[in-house]
Design a protein around this motif. Structure first.
Motif, PDB file in Angstrom:
ATOM      1  N   PRO A 162       0.826  -1.204   0.000  1.00  0.00           N
ATOM      2  CA  PRO A 162       0.000   0.000   0.000  1.00  0.00           C
ATOM      3  C   PRO A 162       0.861   1.256   0.000  1.00  0.00           C
ATOM      4  O   PRO A 162       1.910   1.299   0.638  1.00  0.00           O
ATOM      5  N   GLN A 163       0.431   2.249  -0.743  1.00  0.00           N
ATOM      6  CA  GLN A 163       1.135   3.533  -0.779  1.00  0.00           C
ATOM      7  C   GLN A 163       0.238   4.586  -0.136  1.00  0.00           C
ATOM      8  O   GLN A 163      -0.835   4.900  -0.668  1.00  0.00           O
ATOM      9  N   LEU A 164       0.661   5.086   1.000  1.00  0.00           N
ATOM     10  CA  LEU A 164      -0.137   6.049   1.752  1.00  0.00           C
ATOM     11  C   LEU A 164       0.279   7.473   1.438  1.00  0.00           C
ATOM     12  O   LEU A 164       1.373   7.713   0.915  1.00  0.00           O
ATOM     13  N   ASP A 165      -0.621   8.383   1.788  1.00  0.00           N
ATOM     14  CA  ASP A 165      -0.267   9.792   1.674  1.00  0.00           C
ATOM     15  C   ASP A 165       0.934  10.080   2.571  1.00  0.00           C
ATOM     16  O   ASP A 165       0.926   9.793   3.758  1.00  0.00           O
ATOM     17  N   GLY A 166       1.970  10.624   1.979  1.00  0.00           N
ATOM     18  CA  GLY A 166       3.111  11.042   2.773  1.00  0.00           C
ATOM     19  C   GLY A 166       4.147   9.974   3.032  1.00  0.00           C
ATOM     20  O   GLY A 166       5.126  10.222   3.753  1.00  0.00           O
ATOM     21  N   CYS A 167       4.003   8.753   2.461  1.00  0.00           N
ATOM     22  CA  CYS A 167       5.049   7.738   2.667  1.00  0.00           C
ATOM     23  C   CYS A 167       5.083   6.757   1.511  1.00  0.00           C
ATOM     24  O   CYS A 167       4.150   6.677   0.705  1.00  0.00           O
ATOM     25  N   GLU A 168       6.171   6.004   1.443  1.00  0.00           N
ATOM     26  CA  GLU A 168       6.403   5.050   0.367  1.00  0.00           C
ATOM     27  C   GLU A 168       7.023   3.790   0.968  1.00  0.00           C
ATOM     28  O   GLU A 168       7.831   3.853   1.890  1.00  0.00           O
ATOM     29  N   LEU A 169       6.645   2.621   0.444  1.00  0.00           N
ATOM     30  CA  LEU A 169       7.139   1.346   0.944  1.00  0.00           C
ATOM     31  C   LEU A 169       7.845   0.564  -0.159  1.00  0.00           C
ATOM     32  O   LEU A 169       7.466   0.634  -1.338  1.00  0.00           O
ATOM     33  N   ALA A 170       8.864  -0.195   0.233  1.00  0.00           N
ATOM     34  CA  ALA A 170       9.536  -1.138  -0.665  1.00  0.00           C
ATOM     35  C   ALA A 170       9.991  -2.323   0.166  1.00  0.00           C
ATOM     36  O   ALA A 170      10.329  -2.174   1.345  1.00  0.00           O
ATOM     37  N   ASP A 312      12.382  11.035   7.011  1.00  0.00           N
ATOM     38  CA  ASP A 312      12.773   9.903   7.850  1.00  0.00           C
ATOM     39  C   ASP A 312      12.666   8.599   7.059  1.00  0.00           C
ATOM     40  O   ASP A 312      11.865   8.470   6.128  1.00  0.00           O
ATOM     41  N   ARG A 313      13.478   7.612   7.476  1.00  0.00           N
ATOM     42  CA  ARG A 313      13.469   6.296   6.843  1.00  0.00           C
ATOM     43  C   ARG A 313      13.447   5.214   7.921  1.00  0.00           C
ATOM     44  O   ARG A 313      14.229   5.265   8.883  1.00  0.00           O
ATOM     45  N   LEU A 314      12.558   4.232   7.743  1.00  0.00           N
ATOM     46  CA  LEU A 314      12.484   3.093   8.665  1.00  0.00           C
ATOM     47  C   LEU A 314      12.980   1.856   7.939  1.00  0.00           C
ATOM     48  O   LEU A 314      12.502   1.530   6.844  1.00  0.00           O
ATOM     49  N   VAL A 315      13.931   1.154   8.553  1.00  0.00           N
ATOM     50  CA  VAL A 315      14.515  -0.060   7.966  1.00  0.00           C
ATOM     51  C   VAL A 315      14.179  -1.242   8.870  1.00  0.00           C
ATOM     52  O   VAL A 315      14.625  -1.310  10.018  1.00  0.00           O
ATOM     53  N   LEU A 316      13.370  -2.170   8.359  1.00  0.00           N
ATOM     54  CA  LEU A 316      13.034  -3.400   9.080  1.00  0.00           C
ATOM     55  C   LEU A 316      13.737  -4.557   8.376  1.00  0.00           C
ATOM     56  O   LEU A 316      13.754  -4.631   7.136  1.00  0.00           O
ATOM     57  N   PHE A 317      14.280  -5.510   9.138  1.00  0.00           N
ATOM     58  CA  PHE A 317      15.077  -6.572   8.534  1.00  0.00           C
ATOM     59  C   PHE A 317      15.055  -7.815   9.411  1.00  0.00           C
ATOM     60  O   PHE A 317      14.743  -7.751  10.605  1.00  0.00           O
ATOM     61  N   ILE A 383      11.619  -1.198   3.624  1.00  0.00           N
ATOM     62  CA  ILE A 383      11.955   0.220   3.772  1.00  0.00           C
ATOM     63  C   ILE A 383      10.670   1.041   3.740  1.00  0.00           C
ATOM     64  O   ILE A 383       9.841   0.884   2.826  1.00  0.00           O
ATOM     65  N   LEU A 384      10.516   1.911   4.721  1.00  0.00           N
ATOM     66  CA  LEU A 384       9.425   2.875   4.739  1.00  0.00           C
ATOM     67  C   LEU A 384      10.057   4.263   4.690  1.00  0.00           C
ATOM     68  O   LEU A 384      10.889   4.606   5.531  1.00  0.00           O
ATOM     69  N   ALA A 385       9.679   5.027   3.679  1.00  0.00           N
ATOM     70  CA  ALA A 385      10.237   6.375   3.504  1.00  0.00           C
ATOM     71  C   ALA A 385       9.124   7.397   3.631  1.00  0.00           C
ATOM     72  O   ALA A 385       8.087   7.277   2.946  1.00  0.00           O
ATOM     73  N   LEU A 386       9.327   8.372   4.470  1.00  0.00           N
ATOM     74  CA  LEU A 386       8.349   9.453   4.628  1.00  0.00           C
ATOM     75  C   LEU A 386       8.734  10.627   3.759  1.00  0.00           C
ATOM     76  O   LEU A 386       9.894  11.063   3.755  1.00  0.00           O
ATOM     77  N   ASP A 387       7.764  11.121   3.002  1.00  0.00           N
ATOM     78  CA  ASP A 387       8.025  12.218   2.074  1.00  0.00           C
ATOM     79  C   ASP A 387       8.311  13.509   2.823  1.00  0.00           C
ATOM     80  O   ASP A 387       7.837  13.708   3.932  1.00  0.00           O
TER      81      ASP A 387
END
Length: 387
Positions: A162-170, A312-317, A383-387
């Motif tokens: 899902p692509q939300l307002d204000g963020c991007e996922l990969a 901001d960037r969130l890295v889950l692994f 990766i979660l990136a906030l615009d």
């Protein structure tokens, strides 16, 4: 005597005595067995590499005046590199108990002393051909089952993020071999709210994959817009404790993100703390929560909040990313052997201006290059990136 195999078997015979090969050709002519012959160790390896045989009948000595059998023993390892399921029967006129024991220890199916008894030799060949074909059929069946399980697993993962307002996922999901014990999920609760999870089931193979599917089903059942991360962890843990086998457990992380409020709420059940990289390069590790799942049914989980904002960037692994071994490292050397969390964190900080897909690709490429393309464990990266 004829072989019981329905399809005409094909065997490879390796010996440097041409008269012996002629004798074997006459013996097998009426037995429905196709035979190819070679006279040197290198020719054996070449033949096995080029084609599939039902059995290898090989001498242990190829050099004149050699009786130790060492050539044949060394040849076994080379053959098994090309075809680990190929039945091997060895024959020699210089047999000994020690040599027979070593040959059998290295995977030889049977041992024939020269000169041989025709009836016994034919019976040995027929028996080992049938056993070898059964092993190959079983391996093929197992491979088909693993392929089917992997297809099912992939369907359980998010088809699209899902692509939300204000963020991007990969995300990337890399099983080490066959099926995986890693899983992740992303659930949109609205245009600005998201639930995100990652988990690692201890162990590999079908049992770990089955446990992973149980976890995913439980998470999706409890992951509602109103559910708090700590509450979700406790509910899922209780379900898993009723169904998990002894010695198994799961590390798990779940968070909800509200991009309008700029708040991430999370609970960590024994998982590697995700890396939250802020736009200024500062780092938070999201470790607050409780124990791994599947061990203590009455475990209590805490939750915490982190402020997030643009850039901001969130890295889950999972541990397959950080514990992967360097391809050229000496296992006995003093240098670091694994990729490590610090290296992953440094790269995340260095490339924090990248988009989610670009950052995911950079980190994944760095780990893959470090490991020479060989992963010892399942590796998942989100990766979660906030615009």
């Amino acid at each position: 005597m004829t072989t019981t195999c329905a399809v005409q078997p094909r065997i490879l015979i390796a010996d440097d005595q041409h008269d012996l090969l002629d004798a074997l050709r006459l013996l097998l002519k009426g037995e429905g067995i196709v035979m190819d012959t070679v006279t040197s160790p290198d020719a054996v390896v070449d033949a096995v590499a080029r084609g599939t045989y039902d059995l290898l009948l090989m001498d242990l000595n190829y050099t004149g005046d050699t009786t130790s059998g060492r050539e044949g023993i060394d040849l076994l390892a080379r053959v098994q590199q090309h075809d680990s399921l190929l039945p091997v029967v060895v024959m020699t006129g210089w047999g000994s108990v020690d040599l027979a024991v070593e040959a059998m220890r290295r995977g030889v199916c049977d041992f024939v002393q020269k000169p041989w008894d025709n009836y016994q030799l034919l019976n040995t060949l027929r028996t080992e051909i049938d056993k070898g074909r059964t092993r190959r059929q079983q391996r093929q069946l197992e491979a088909r089952e693993v392929d089917e399980a992997l297809r099912i697993q992939r369907k359980l993962l998010p088809a699209t993020l899902p692509q939300l307002d204000g963020c991007e996922l990969a995300a990337s999901w890399q099983p080490a071999s066959g099926v995986s014990g890693d899983c992740y999920d992303a659930i949109a609760f609205g245009p600005s709210r998201l639930g995100l999870s990652i988990a690692d089931v201890v162990g590999k193979g079908i049992p770990a994959a089955l446990l992973m599917s149980n976890l995913q089903a439980a998470v999706r059942a409890f992951a509602t817009e109103a559910a708090q991360p700590a509450e979700l962890c406790q509910q899922v843990n209780r379900i898993l404790c009723r169904n998990i086998a002894e010695g198994r457990f799961i590390s798990f992380f779940y968070c909800t993100l509200d991009t309008e409020l700029g708040v991430m709420t999370y609970s960590n059940a024994g998982h590697y703390p995700p890396i939250l990289v802020h736009v200024d390069g500062s780092v938070e590790r999201l470790g607050k929560g409780g124990p791994v799942m599947g061990v203590f049914a009455d475990a209590v989980y805490e939750q915490s909040r982190a402020a997030v904002g643009s850039g901001d960037r969130l890295v889950l692994f999972t541990d397959g990313m950080t514990e992967v071994l360097r391809a050229d490292a000496d296992p006995n050397g003093p240098e670091h052997l694994d990729f490590g969390e610090e290296r992953l964190m440094e790269l995340a900080v260095e490339h924090r201006a990248c988009s989610a897909p670009a950052l995911q690709a950079r980190l994944a490429t760095a780990v893959t290059t470090f490991a020479g393309g060989t992963f010892q464990d399942d590796a998942t990266l989100i990766i979660l990136a906030l615009d």
